[in-house]
Design a protein around this motif. Structure first.
Motif, mmCIF file in Angstrom:
data_model
loop_
_atom_site.group_PDB
_atom_site.id
_atom_site.type_symbol
_atom_site.label_atom_id
_atom_site.label_comp_id
_atom_site.label_asym_id
_atom_site.label_seq_id
_atom_site.Cartn_x
_atom_site.Cartn_y
_atom_site.Cartn_z
ATOM 1 N N LEU A 77 -1.218 -3.871 -1.899
ATOM 2 C CA LEU A 77 -1.927 -2.587 -1.921
ATOM 3 C C LEU A 77 -1.065 -1.415 -1.465
ATOM 4 O O LEU A 77 -1.166 -0.323 -2.006
ATOM 5 N N ALA A 78 -0.255 -1.623 -0.449
ATOM 6 C CA ALA A 78 0.585 -0.533 0.066
ATOM 7 C C ALA A 78 1.635 -0.152 -0.978
ATOM 8 O O ALA A 78 2.130 -1.003 -1.709
ATOM 9 N N LEU A 83 0.217 2.820 3.428
ATOM 10 C CA LEU A 83 -0.966 1.996 3.254
ATOM 11 C C LEU A 83 -1.889 2.596 2.201
ATOM 12 O O LEU A 83 -1.942 3.822 2.039
ATOM 13 N N ASP A 84 -2.613 1.748 1.523
ATOM 14 C CA ASP A 84 -3.659 2.188 0.614
ATOM 15 C C ASP A 84 -4.737 2.889 1.456
ATOM 16 O O ASP A 84 -4.935 2.530 2.630
ATOM 17 N N PRO A 85 -5.432 3.879 0.903
ATOM 18 C CA PRO A 85 -6.480 4.556 1.676
ATOM 19 C C PRO A 85 -7.535 3.605 2.252
ATOM 20 O O PRO A 85 -8.066 3.852 3.342
ATOM 21 N N ALA A 89 -8.268 3.333 6.193
ATOM 22 C CA ALA A 89 -9.636 3.527 6.685
ATOM 23 C C ALA A 89 -10.063 2.357 7.572
ATOM 24 O O ALA A 89 -10.768 2.552 8.571
ATOM 25 N N TRP A 90 -9.631 1.158 7.216
ATOM 26 C CA TRP A 90 -9.959 -0.029 8.027
ATOM 27 C C TRP A 90 -9.379 0.123 9.432
ATOM 28 O O TRP A 90 -10.038 -0.206 10.411
ATOM 29 N N ILE A 91 -8.170 0.646 9.509
ATOM 30 C CA ILE A 91 -7.525 0.854 10.809
ATOM 31 C C ILE A 91 -8.242 1.975 11.559
ATOM 32 O O ILE A 91 -8.588 1.836 12.734
#
Length: 164
Positions: A77-78, A83-85, A89-91
């Protein structure tokens, strides 16, 4: 045994396997990708989810020989070190507790947002209903998906000069 060629995270790999070998085993054991996880082994929990040509697929029940198209795992994904959005967002929302289901949650959310870039809370719950979290972080998952949708929308607007 037979040679099977797979396109995973932008790279081509050829593996010598039994055709019925589940994709999950090839990804983890042969390609050393640790994102997809073995959860239930029945395709019901979602821990093994990968994206194949834009669809969320349960890799524990998918025979490797049946796979056609591009496979994306959590590791894919990255882009360019960013990182992917959805990952970001998870972080930002501090979603994980044990972290076991996060692969499936993130990839399922990615597919959900690709199909519906601005989902309602009800649409998020429906779209994520079959991806289980033992720690019950569903409200944080929902908040992360909303955050990712906002970030993706802002990125699209910025990239088009305000014209969407």
């Amino acid at each position: 045994m037979s040679n099977v060629t797979l396109r995973v995270n932008g790279s081509t790999h050829t593996v010598d396997i039994e055709p019925s070998t589940p994709l999950l085993y090839v990804l983890r054991n042969d390609l050393d990708l640790q994102g997809p996880r073995f959860g239930c082994g029945l395709g019901q929990c979602g821990a093994c989810t990968v994206i194949i040509d834009g669809a969320a697929v349960r890799s524990c029940i998918t025979p490797t020989s049946s796979v056609r198209g591009e496979i994306t795992t959590l590791e894919g994904l990255a882009r360019d070190g960013n990182l992917d959005p959805v990952q970001q967002a998870w972080i930002d929302e501090q979603v994980p507790q044990c972290g076991f289901c996060q692969n499936g949650q993130i990839l399922t959310a990615k597919v959900l947002l690709s199909r519906n870039p601005n989902p309602t809370d009800a649409e998020i719950r429906q779209g994520m209903a079959n991806t289980l979290c033992r720690c019950m972080t569903y409200y944080r998952i929902q908040a992360a998906i909303k955050r990712a949708a906002t970030a993706m929308s802002a990125s699209t607007t910025a990239n088009t000069g305000g014209v969407v």
